[in-house]
Design a protein around this motif. Structure first.
Motif, PDB file in Angstrom:
ATOM      1  N   GLU A  61      10.972  17.083 -49.297  1.00  0.00           N
ATOM      2  CA  GLU A  61      12.225  17.515 -50.222  1.00  0.00           C
ATOM      3  C   GLU A  61      11.902  19.000 -50.860  1.00  0.00           C
ATOM      4  O   GLU A  61      12.815  20.028 -50.839  1.00  0.00           O
ATOM      5  CB  GLU A  61      12.527  16.539 -51.255  1.00  0.00           C
ATOM      6  N   LEU A  62      10.699  18.983 -51.251  1.00  0.00           N
ATOM      7  CA  LEU A  62      10.425  20.232 -51.837  1.00  0.00           C
ATOM      8  C   LEU A  62      10.183  21.582 -50.872  1.00  0.00           C
ATOM      9  O   LEU A  62      10.468  22.628 -51.145  1.00  0.00           O
ATOM     10  CB  LEU A  62       8.889  20.278 -52.458  1.00  0.00           C
ATOM     11  N   LYS A  63       9.785  21.270 -49.419  1.00  0.00           N
ATOM     12  CA  LYS A  63       9.741  22.200 -48.442  1.00  0.00           C
ATOM     13  C   LYS A  63      11.282  22.784 -48.301  1.00  0.00           C
ATOM     14  O   LYS A  63      11.311  23.630 -47.442  1.00  0.00           O
ATOM     15  CB  LYS A  63       9.306  21.462 -47.283  1.00  0.00           C
ATOM     16  N   LYS A  64      12.251  21.965 -48.771  1.00  0.00           N
ATOM     17  CA  LYS A  64      13.613  22.657 -48.396  1.00  0.00           C
ATOM     18  C   LYS A  64      14.004  23.722 -49.374  1.00  0.00           C
ATOM     19  O   LYS A  64      14.912  24.248 -49.321  1.00  0.00           O
ATOM     20  CB  LYS A  64      14.630  21.641 -48.511  1.00  0.00           C
ATOM     21  N   GLU A  65      13.210  23.964 -50.322  1.00  0.00           N
ATOM     22  CA  GLU A  65      13.329  24.918 -51.392  1.00  0.00           C
ATOM     23  C   GLU A  65      12.290  26.016 -51.235  1.00  0.00           C
ATOM     24  O   GLU A  65      11.328  25.840 -50.659  1.00  0.00           O
ATOM     25  CB  GLU A  65      13.195  24.171 -52.764  1.00  0.00           C
ATOM     26  N   LYS A  66      12.631  27.296 -51.789  1.00  0.00           N
ATOM     27  CA  LYS A  66      11.714  28.387 -51.606  1.00  0.00           C
ATOM     28  C   LYS A  66      11.337  28.774 -53.032  1.00  0.00           C
ATOM     29  O   LYS A  66      12.108  29.170 -53.899  1.00  0.00           O
ATOM     30  CB  LYS A  66      12.376  29.550 -51.039  1.00  0.00           C
ATOM     31  N   PHE A  67      10.050  28.485 -53.382  1.00  0.00           N
ATOM     32  CA  PHE A  67       9.433  28.881 -54.786  1.00  0.00           C
ATOM     33  C   PHE A  67       8.691  30.131 -54.662  1.00  0.00           C
ATOM     34  O   PHE A  67       8.079  30.513 -53.428  1.00  0.00           O
ATOM     35  CB  PHE A  67       8.478  28.010 -55.148  1.00  0.00           C
ATOM     36  N   ASP A  68       8.862  30.884 -55.628  1.00  0.00           N
ATOM     37  CA  ASP A  68       8.047  32.129 -55.634  1.00  0.00           C
ATOM     38  C   ASP A  68       6.504  31.837 -55.853  1.00  0.00           C
ATOM     39  O   ASP A  68       5.743  32.710 -55.454  1.00  0.00           O
ATOM     40  CB  ASP A  68       8.578  32.966 -56.803  1.00  0.00           C
ATOM     41  N   ILE A  69       6.378  30.949 -56.827  1.00  0.00           N
ATOM     42  CA  ILE A  69       4.709  30.616 -57.072  1.00  0.00           C
ATOM     43  C   ILE A  69       4.665  28.953 -57.361  1.00  0.00           C
ATOM     44  O   ILE A  69       5.599  28.484 -57.852  1.00  0.00           O
ATOM     45  CB  ILE A  69       4.241  31.459 -58.417  1.00  0.00           C
ATOM     46  N   ILE A  70       3.726  28.603 -56.932  1.00  0.00           N
ATOM     47  CA  ILE A  70       3.201  27.261 -57.346  1.00  0.00           C
ATOM     48  C   ILE A  70       1.979  27.061 -57.891  1.00  0.00           C
ATOM     49  O   ILE A  70       0.906  27.494 -57.712  1.00  0.00           O
ATOM     50  CB  ILE A  70       3.043  26.247 -55.997  1.00  0.00           C
ATOM     51  N   PHE A  71       2.294  26.371 -59.207  1.00  0.00           N
ATOM     52  CA  PHE A  71       1.116  26.196 -60.046  1.00  0.00           C
ATOM     53  C   PHE A  71       0.682  24.584 -59.693  1.00  0.00           C
ATOM     54  O   PHE A  71       1.394  23.861 -59.895  1.00  0.00           O
ATOM     55  CB  PHE A  71       1.345  26.243 -61.309  1.00  0.00           C
ATOM     56  N   HIS A  72      -0.435  24.303 -59.209  1.00  0.00           N
ATOM     57  CA  HIS A  72      -0.928  23.015 -58.772  1.00  0.00           C
ATOM     58  C   HIS A  72      -1.971  22.673 -59.517  1.00  0.00           C
ATOM     59  O   HIS A  72      -3.205  22.921 -59.860  1.00  0.00           O
ATOM     60  CB  HIS A  72      -1.718  22.942 -57.407  1.00  0.00           C
ATOM     61  N   GLU A  73      -1.298  21.669 -60.941  1.00  0.00           N
ATOM     62  CA  GLU A  73      -2.229  21.211 -62.011  1.00  0.00           C
ATOM     63  C   GLU A  73      -2.363  19.549 -61.730  1.00  0.00           C
ATOM     64  O   GLU A  73      -3.412  19.043 -62.445  1.00  0.00           O
ATOM     65  CB  GLU A  73      -1.827  21.314 -63.265  1.00  0.00           C
ATOM     66  N   ALA A  74      -1.799  19.186 -60.787  1.00  0.00           N
ATOM     67  CA  ALA A  74      -1.963  17.677 -60.413  1.00  0.00           C
ATOM     68  C   ALA A  74      -3.327  17.091 -60.161  1.00  0.00           C
ATOM     69  O   ALA A  74      -3.742  17.733 -58.907  1.00  0.00           O
ATOM     70  CB  ALA A  74      -0.642  17.117 -59.609  1.00  0.00           C
ATOM     71  N   ALA A  75      -3.627  16.295 -60.638  1.00  0.00           N
ATOM     72  CA  ALA A  75      -4.937  15.739 -59.943  1.00  0.00           C
ATOM     73  C   ALA A  75      -5.615  14.474 -60.712  1.00  0.00           C
ATOM     74  O   ALA A  75      -4.936  14.108 -61.718  1.00  0.00           O
ATOM     75  CB  ALA A  75      -6.265  16.706 -60.439  1.00  0.00           C
ATOM     76  N   ASN A  76      -6.291  13.577 -60.143  1.00  0.00           N
ATOM     77  CA  ASN A  76      -6.982  12.682 -60.911  1.00  0.00           C
ATOM     78  C   ASN A  76      -8.353  13.188 -61.448  1.00  0.00           C
ATOM     79  O   ASN A  76      -9.169  13.794 -60.697  1.00  0.00           O
ATOM     80  CB  ASN A  76      -7.513  11.426 -60.107  1.00  0.00           C
ATOM     81  N   THR A  77      -8.555  13.176 -62.618  1.00  0.00           N
ATOM     82  CA  THR A  77      -9.548  14.025 -63.422  1.00  0.00           C
ATOM     83  C   THR A  77     -10.657  13.163 -64.025  1.00  0.00           C
ATOM     84  O   THR A  77     -11.655  13.679 -64.599  1.00  0.00           O
ATOM     85  CB  THR A  77      -9.247  15.085 -64.374  1.00  0.00           C
ATOM     86  N   ASP A  78     -10.389  11.813 -63.624  1.00  0.00           N
ATOM     87  CA  ASP A  78     -11.546  10.903 -64.195  1.00  0.00           C
ATOM     88  C   ASP A  78     -12.767  10.882 -63.434  1.00  0.00           C
ATOM     89  O   ASP A  78     -12.953  10.657 -62.301  1.00  0.00           O
ATOM     90  CB  ASP A  78     -10.942   9.478 -64.084  1.00  0.00           C
ATOM     91  N   THR A  79     -14.076  11.602 -64.026  1.00  0.00           N
ATOM     92  CA  THR A  79     -15.158  11.583 -63.378  1.00  0.00           C
ATOM     93  C   THR A  79     -15.877  10.322 -63.113  1.00  0.00           C
ATOM     94  O   THR A  79     -16.793  10.206 -62.467  1.00  0.00           O
ATOM     95  CB  THR A  79     -15.889  12.550 -64.251  1.00  0.00           C
ATOM     96  N   THR A  80     -15.432   9.153 -63.874  1.00  0.00           N
ATOM     97  CA  THR A  80     -15.856   8.026 -63.602  1.00  0.00           C
ATOM     98  C   THR A  80     -15.039   7.114 -62.635  1.00  0.00           C
ATOM     99  O   THR A  80     -15.589   5.798 -62.600  1.00  0.00           O
ATOM    100  CB  THR A  80     -16.141   7.184 -64.892  1.00  0.00           C
ATOM    101  N   PHE A  81     -14.108   7.581 -62.031  1.00  0.00           N
ATOM    102  CA  PHE A  81     -13.373   6.745 -61.261  1.00  0.00           C
ATOM    103  C   PHE A  81     -14.133   6.097 -59.942  1.00  0.00           C
ATOM    104  O   PHE A  81     -14.913   6.976 -59.338  1.00  0.00           O
ATOM    105  CB  PHE A  81     -12.123   7.757 -60.589  1.00  0.00           C
ATOM    106  N   LYS A  82     -13.797   4.944 -59.816  1.00  0.00           N
ATOM    107  CA  LYS A  82     -14.646   4.311 -58.831  1.00  0.00           C
ATOM    108  C   LYS A  82     -14.371   4.379 -57.298  1.00  0.00           C
ATOM    109  O   LYS A  82     -15.106   4.206 -56.368  1.00  0.00           O
ATOM    110  CB  LYS A  82     -15.076   2.877 -59.130  1.00  0.00           C
ATOM    111  N   ASN A  83     -13.220   4.544 -57.221  1.00  0.00           N
ATOM    112  CA  ASN A  83     -12.762   4.683 -55.719  1.00  0.00           C
ATOM    113  C   ASN A  83     -12.651   5.966 -55.029  1.00  0.00           C
ATOM    114  O   ASN A  83     -11.548   6.674 -55.323  1.00  0.00           O
ATOM    115  CB  ASN A  83     -11.329   3.832 -55.616  1.00  0.00           C
ATOM    116  N   ASP A  84     -13.640   6.280 -54.453  1.00  0.00           N
ATOM    117  CA  ASP A  84     -13.971   7.765 -54.063  1.00  0.00           C
ATOM    118  C   ASP A  84     -12.894   8.101 -52.778  1.00  0.00           C
ATOM    119  O   ASP A  84     -12.257   9.028 -52.854  1.00  0.00           O
ATOM    120  CB  ASP A  84     -15.221   7.907 -53.152  1.00  0.00           C
ATOM    121  N   GLU A  85     -12.281   6.944 -52.089  1.00  0.00           N
ATOM    122  CA  GLU A  85     -11.401   7.369 -51.138  1.00  0.00           C
ATOM    123  C   GLU A  85      -9.828   7.470 -51.645  1.00  0.00           C
ATOM    124  O   GLU A  85      -9.194   8.513 -51.368  1.00  0.00           O
ATOM    125  CB  GLU A  85     -11.164   6.146 -50.285  1.00  0.00           C
TER     126      GLU A  85
END
Length: 307
Positions: A61-85
């Protein structure tokens, strides 16, 4: 400008979103609300999509739009998370998906990397030193940086990665156990408890206030719009001890708690982080406004006002 912010209901993302909105940009936020919360976007007027950028449907859906800039902040930031995959799927696959959008629309990209990539490397930590990731989260960020270096060689669109050091400040409460040590110590002390820190509080971190991190993102945006790329540290160039945090919180809360020291249970722990900021100053023009004293004072005032 038309801007996409992933993880925009999260800690850093939401602070960035409101700064961009104040500047009159048209913003689309995508967040799956795993660690973010829509309460962080109270009074946000633009478009919000509740979805996961590591999954194909929303990307198409997002590929149908044209963004001037993308800020990518999304992430799993839990350093103790057990599921590496799952960590790699969320962080690395999600990043690849964002780059696929940029590849089509030729959007500039600014993304969140991490000082976790340095592990127990020498301090001050500079962008050219050998990575030493100590957990799956750090490995995922190193993988993202490696992908970035290859994309920069291609030169299809500008990308800047920002290696955040230890960020703290408003709107982090929904991160739970992944929230900053400063916030967690504040909660303990506000509840009338002694602050608990690892023996003997001499570990050091480069703590950077979120308002400075937002400024770094804005400067990075301006550089990408001029076609510039690179990976840069975002820290203060000052490592502060855990004991110092307790001292500053006591000062701002009007308390006098002594720390309760306990054994560190983590084998992958970074005992010291400190950013070498020479490259960031030279290439981005970035310098922090808030030292630890000013940052904690501002943050405590915010937390008290919020109740």
């Amino acid at each position: 400008m038309k801007i996409l912010v992933t993880g925009g209901a999260g800690f850093i993302g939401s602070n960035l979103v409101f700064t961009l909105a104040e500047r009159g940009h048209k913003i689309t936020v995508v967040d799956n609300l795993t660690s973010g919360n829509k309460k962080n976007l109270k009074n946000f007027k633009d478009r919000f999509i509740e979805d996961d950028v590591s999954k194909p449907a929303v990307i198409e859906e997002l590929k149908k739009e044209k963004f001037d800039i993308i800020f990518h902040e999304a992430a799993n930031t839990d350093t103790t998370f057990k599921n590496d995959e799952e960590m790699f799927r969320a962080n690395v696959d999600g990043y690849k998906n964002i780059l696929s959008i940029a590849d089509i629309s030729r959007s500039a990209v600014v993304y969140a990397s991490s000082a976790a990539t340095y592990g127990r490397g020498k301090s001050p930590m500079n962008e050219d030193q050998k990575p030493d990731p100590l957990n799956a989260y750090a490995v995922s960020k190193k993988m993202m940086d490696d992908i970035t270096k290859e994309e920069i060689k291609r030169g299809t669109f500008p990308i800047i990665g920002l290696r955040y050091f230890n960020v703290y400040g408003p709107r982090e409460s929904f991160k739970g156990k992944s929230s900053s040590m400063i916030y967690q110590l504040y909660l303990q002390m506000k509840a009338g408890k002694r602050p608990r820190i690892f023996k003997y509080g001499e570990q050091k971190r480069d703590f950077i206030y979120v308002k400075d991190v937002v400024s770094a993102n804005i400067m990075a945006m301006e550089k990408t719009l001029k076609g510039e790329s690179g990976i840069f540290n975002v820290g203060t160039a000052r490592a502060e001890s855990f004991n110092k945090l307790v001292q500053e919180l006591n000062k701002n809360l009007g308390t006098n708690y002594n720390p309760e020291y306990f054994d560190n249970p983590y084998g992958f722990y970074q005992n010291v982080t400190e950013a070498d900021m020479m490259l960031s100053e030279k290439n981005l023009g970035f310098r922090t406004e808030y030292d630890i004293e000013k940052g904690i004072a501002d943050y405590v005032k915010y937390l008290i006002n919020c109740g």
